[in-house]
Design a protein around this motif. Structure first.
Motif, PDB file in Angstrom:
ATOM      1  N   LYS A   1      -0.922   7.513   9.600  1.00 26.76           N
ATOM      2  CA  LYS A   1      -2.537   8.070   9.683  1.00 26.76           C
ATOM      3  C   LYS A   1      -3.323   7.430   8.264  1.00 26.76           C
ATOM      4  O   LYS A   1      -2.463   7.721   7.557  1.00 26.76           O
ATOM      5  CB  LYS A   1      -3.058   9.108  10.168  1.00 26.76           C
ATOM      6  CG  LYS A   1      -2.388   9.186  11.725  1.00 26.76           C
ATOM      7  CD  LYS A   1      -2.778  10.759  11.948  1.00 26.76           C
ATOM      8  CE  LYS A   1      -1.944  11.510  13.718  1.00 26.76           C
ATOM      9  NZ  LYS A   1      -2.693  13.256  13.617  1.00 26.76           N
ATOM     10  N   LEU A   2      -4.588   6.869   8.925  1.00 24.67           N
ATOM     11  CA  LEU A   2      -4.802   5.956   7.491  1.00 24.67           C
ATOM     12  C   LEU A   2      -6.797   6.754   7.460  1.00 24.67           C
ATOM     13  O   LEU A   2      -7.136   6.475   9.281  1.00 24.67           O
ATOM     14  CB  LEU A   2      -4.954   4.990   7.387  1.00 24.67           C
ATOM     15  CG  LEU A   2      -3.052   3.689   7.548  1.00 24.67           C
ATOM     16  CD1 LEU A   2      -2.668   3.870   8.715  1.00 24.67           C
ATOM     17  CD2 LEU A   2      -3.336   3.550   6.056  1.00 24.67           C
TER      18      LEU A   2
ATOM     19  N   PHE B   1      -8.023  -0.909  -3.343  1.00 22.95           N
ATOM     20  CA  PHE B   1      -7.432  -2.374  -2.928  1.00 22.95           C
ATOM     21  C   PHE B   1      -8.677  -3.380  -2.805  1.00 22.95           C
ATOM     22  O   PHE B   1      -9.692  -3.805  -2.272  1.00 22.95           O
ATOM     23  CB  PHE B   1      -6.377  -2.607  -1.613  1.00 22.95           C
ATOM     24  CG  PHE B   1      -4.802  -1.615  -2.195  1.00 22.95           C
ATOM     25  CD1 PHE B   1      -4.842  -0.630  -3.350  1.00 22.95           C
ATOM     26  CD2 PHE B   1      -3.899  -2.313  -1.365  1.00 22.95           C
ATOM     27  CE1 PHE B   1      -3.233  -0.453  -4.165  1.00 22.95           C
ATOM     28  CE2 PHE B   1      -2.998  -1.351  -1.599  1.00 22.95           C
ATOM     29  CZ  PHE B   1      -2.804  -0.496  -3.074  1.00 22.95           C
ATOM     30  N   PRO B   2      -8.012  -4.852  -3.275  1.00 23.74           N
ATOM     31  CA  PRO B   2      -9.169  -5.495  -2.261  1.00 23.74           C
ATOM     32  C   PRO B   2      -8.989  -6.450  -1.579  1.00 23.74           C
ATOM     33  O   PRO B   2      -8.079  -6.067  -0.759  1.00 23.74           O
ATOM     34  CB  PRO B   2      -8.544  -7.368  -3.121  1.00 23.74           C
ATOM     35  CG  PRO B   2      -7.749  -6.492  -3.846  1.00 23.74           C
ATOM     36  CD  PRO B   2      -7.711  -5.121  -4.442  1.00 23.74           C
ATOM     37  N   ALA B   3     -10.032  -6.152  -1.010  1.00 26.67           N
ATOM     38  CA  ALA B   3     -10.148  -6.553   0.925  1.00 26.67           C
ATOM     39  C   ALA B   3      -9.678  -8.045   1.085  1.00 26.67           C
ATOM     40  O   ALA B   3      -9.674  -9.221   0.169  1.00 26.67           O
ATOM     41  CB  ALA B   3     -11.570  -6.180   1.621  1.00 26.67           C
ATOM     42  N   ASP B   4      -9.431  -8.480   1.879  1.00 23.93           N
ATOM     43  CA  ASP B   4      -8.477  -9.434   2.408  1.00 23.93           C
ATOM     44  C   ASP B   4      -9.772 -10.679   2.979  1.00 23.93           C
ATOM     45  O   ASP B   4     -10.987 -10.255   3.103  1.00 23.93           O
ATOM     46  CB  ASP B   4      -7.682  -9.375   3.596  1.00 23.93           C
ATOM     47  CG  ASP B   4      -6.920 -10.556   3.698  1.00 23.93           C
ATOM     48  OD1 ASP B   4      -6.767 -12.124   3.037  1.00 23.93           O
ATOM     49  OD2 ASP B   4      -5.990 -11.086   4.734  1.00 23.93           O
ATOM     50  N   GLN B   5      -9.434 -11.655   2.693  1.00 27.42           N
ATOM     51  CA  GLN B   5     -10.358 -12.166   2.736  1.00 27.42           C
ATOM     52  C   GLN B   5      -9.740 -13.397   4.326  1.00 27.42           C
ATOM     53  O   GLN B   5      -8.861 -13.882   4.158  1.00 27.42           O
ATOM     54  CB  GLN B   5     -11.039 -13.548   2.325  1.00 27.42           C
ATOM     55  CG  GLN B   5     -11.510 -13.480   0.773  1.00 27.42           C
ATOM     56  CD  GLN B   5     -13.064 -12.459   1.140  1.00 27.42           C
ATOM     57  OE1 GLN B   5     -13.649 -12.684   2.210  1.00 27.42           O
ATOM     58  NE2 GLN B   5     -12.983 -11.667   0.557  1.00 27.42           N
ATOM     59  N   TYR B   6     -10.068 -13.206   5.020  1.00 23.90           N
ATOM     60  CA  TYR B   6      -9.897 -13.866   7.159  1.00 23.90           C
ATOM     61  C   TYR B   6     -10.906 -14.985   7.531  1.00 23.90           C
ATOM     62  O   TYR B   6     -11.998 -14.193   7.269  1.00 23.90           O
ATOM     63  CB  TYR B   6      -9.483 -12.611   7.649  1.00 23.90           C
ATOM     64  CG  TYR B   6     -10.450 -11.860   8.327  1.00 23.90           C
ATOM     65  CD1 TYR B   6     -11.055 -12.027   9.870  1.00 23.90           C
ATOM     66  CD2 TYR B   6     -10.984 -11.327   7.299  1.00 23.90           C
ATOM     67  CE1 TYR B   6     -11.957 -11.154   9.993  1.00 23.90           C
ATOM     68  CE2 TYR B   6     -11.762 -10.154   8.060  1.00 23.90           C
ATOM     69  CZ  TYR B   6     -12.512 -10.414   9.581  1.00 23.90           C
ATOM     70  OH  TYR B   6     -13.740  -9.622   9.924  1.00 23.90           O
TER      71      TYR B   6
ATOM     72  N   GLY C   1       0.929  -1.177   0.094  1.00 24.26           N
ATOM     73  CA  GLY C   1       0.347  -0.116  -0.088  1.00 24.26           C
ATOM     74  C   GLY C   1       0.864   1.276  -0.248  1.00 24.26           C
ATOM     75  O   GLY C   1       0.397   2.287  -1.026  1.00 24.26           O
ATOM     76  N   HIS C   2       2.006   1.272   0.422  1.00 24.54           N
ATOM     77  CA  HIS C   2       2.425   2.479   1.026  1.00 24.54           C
ATOM     78  C   HIS C   2       3.634   3.516  -0.298  1.00 24.54           C
ATOM     79  O   HIS C   2       3.544   3.952  -0.632  1.00 24.54           O
ATOM     80  CB  HIS C   2       2.783   2.650   2.005  1.00 24.54           C
ATOM     81  CG  HIS C   2       4.308   1.940   1.967  1.00 24.54           C
ATOM     82  ND1 HIS C   2       4.626   0.576   2.241  1.00 24.54           N
ATOM     83  CD2 HIS C   2       5.588   2.737   1.980  1.00 24.54           C
ATOM     84  CE1 HIS C   2       6.174   0.371   2.270  1.00 24.54           C
ATOM     85  NE2 HIS C   2       6.892   1.449   1.829  1.00 24.54           N
TER      86      HIS C   2
ATOM     87  N   GLY D   1      -0.283  -0.372   4.344  1.00 21.49           N
ATOM     88  CA  GLY D   1      -1.528  -0.772   3.713  1.00 21.49           C
ATOM     89  C   GLY D   1      -2.145  -1.701   3.146  1.00 21.49           C
ATOM     90  O   GLY D   1      -3.155  -1.637   3.882  1.00 21.49           O
ATOM     91  N   SER D   2      -1.668  -2.637   3.001  1.00 23.46           N
ATOM     92  CA  SER D   2      -1.781  -4.177   2.692  1.00 23.46           C
ATOM     93  C   SER D   2      -1.988  -4.238   3.834  1.00 23.46           C
ATOM     94  O   SER D   2      -4.059  -5.085   4.199  1.00 23.46           O
ATOM     95  CB  SER D   2      -0.476  -5.186   2.189  1.00 23.46           C
ATOM     96  OG  SER D   2       0.168  -5.478   2.684  1.00 23.46           O
ATOM     97  N   ALA D   3      -1.631  -4.577   5.108  1.00 23.76           N
ATOM     98  CA  ALA D   3      -2.492  -5.281   5.906  1.00 23.76           C
ATOM     99  C   ALA D   3      -3.892  -4.598   6.552  1.00 23.76           C
ATOM    100  O   ALA D   3      -4.103  -5.229   7.441  1.00 23.76           O
ATOM    101  CB  ALA D   3      -1.485  -4.416   7.576  1.00 23.76           C
ATOM    102  N   HIS D   4      -3.941  -3.362   6.846  1.00 26.52           N
ATOM    103  CA  HIS D   4      -5.665  -2.655   6.843  1.00 26.52           C
ATOM    104  C   HIS D   4      -6.359  -3.098   5.726  1.00 26.52           C
ATOM    105  O   HIS D   4      -6.988  -2.776   5.745  1.00 26.52           O
ATOM    106  CB  HIS D   4      -5.094  -1.239   6.188  1.00 26.52           C
ATOM    107  CG  HIS D   4      -4.517  -0.575   7.756  1.00 26.52           C
ATOM    108  ND1 HIS D   4      -3.253  -1.098   7.717  1.00 26.52           N
ATOM    109  CD2 HIS D   4      -4.975   0.271   8.126  1.00 26.52           C
ATOM    110  CE1 HIS D   4      -2.550   0.126   9.076  1.00 26.52           C
ATOM    111  NE2 HIS D   4      -4.154   0.131   9.352  1.00 26.52           N
ATOM    112  N   THR D   5      -5.827  -3.681   4.048  1.00 25.47           N
ATOM    113  CA  THR D   5      -7.213  -4.675   3.638  1.00 25.47           C
ATOM    114  C   THR D   5      -7.740  -6.179   5.164  1.00 25.47           C
ATOM    115  O   THR D   5      -8.801  -6.048   4.715  1.00 25.47           O
ATOM    116  CB  THR D   5      -6.861  -5.654   2.416  1.00 25.47           C
ATOM    117  OG1 THR D   5      -5.867  -6.250   2.256  1.00 25.47           O
ATOM    118  CG2 THR D   5      -5.951  -4.063   1.374  1.00 25.47           C
TER     119      THR D   5
END
Length: 261
Positions: free
Chosen positions: A235-236, A116-121, A72-73, A205-209
């Protein structure tokens, strides 16, 4: 050969905060070995490379040791470079990633909005490895596409948490995200990924998906504020859009120059 290079601090409006990323605009792709060597020489969490493609840009991201599927960043930093330094006209940039598909960045006043695509967890067992991955005890654990997510009781736990990098590097994951409800934001987090050469990513950034859909469900709202509680901090503004996530943030230029190879 001379290659342009910019270093941008992302998810902040102050130099020396947020997450630093190197950005190298290219006319065509260099050999992967060369890209990896440049990223290792930069020794930042990520170096982004992009080349023009159709109506947008193909983008790739490298840590000092490996290529990653999403960052992301460094995408935000690339959009900043295109908009402020490389003459891109318009308020919507299309990036294309082999591993993550189409990623757009909308420029809205001083903010960059990443789509971004949301993660599936899914929830997972708190194994001994996960319990020993830090010096704090999480009350819940989840596994996303690439990372584990550990949830803690309060912000202080996240701030004071000490990772066991050896254990984390041996997990079947890119890394672990640690998170809790925030005092000055909806939630806070930190991210550790020693297996890919990043002991602690200052603002991921990707962790925030993964974080955005998790906390959207907890708070029962789709718009959230987030602070990454690394030493540099960042901050995001996060928004859940069905199966996509919008991440908003600022960026500031630190350095520009040339690589000679």
């Amino acid at each position: 050969m001379k290659i342009k290079i910019y270093q941008v601090d992302a998810f902040t409006d102050e130099v020396f905060k947020g997450n630093p990323a190197a950005v190298c605009p290219l006319e065509e792709w260099l050999p992967e070995e060369t890209l990896q060597k440049i990223a290792a020489e930069n020794n930042l969490a990520e170096t982004a490379f992009y080349v023009p493609k159709e109506d947008g840009f193909e983008i790739r991201w490298f840590t000092p040791t490996v290529e990653v599927a999403l960052c992301g960043h460094a995408t935000l930093a690339s959009a900043f470079v295109l908009h402020h330094l490389e003459g891109f006209k318009g308020d919507l940039i299309h990036f294309y990633s082999l591993h993550s598909g189409t990623l757009t960045v909308e420029i809205k006043e001083s903010q960059f909005l990443l789509n971004f695509p949301a993660d599936q967890y899914s929830e997972t067992e708190t194994t001994d490895e996960l319990l020993n991955a830090t010096n704090k005890i999480p009350f819940a654990a989840f596994k996303g596409k690439t990372d584990y997510l550990l949830v803690f009781d309060n912000e202080e736990d996240v701030i004071l948490l000490q990772p066991n990098l050896e254990i984390i590097s041996n997990l079947d994951a890119r890394g672990i995200i640690v998170t809790a409800k925030g005092k000055d934001s909806d939630f806070v987090s930190r991210f550790f990924a020693p297996a890919v050469g990043v002991n602690e990513d200052p603002v991921c950034g990707s962790a925030h998906t993964t974080l955005t859909p998790y906390w959207a469900k907890v708070f029962q709202k789709n718009e959230l504020t987030a602070i990454q509680r690394s030493k540099r901090s960042g901050k995001l503004h996060c928004k859940l859009l069905n199966d996509r996530v919008e991440l908003g943030g600022n960026a500031v230029l630190y350095m520009e120059g040339h690589i000679s190879i």
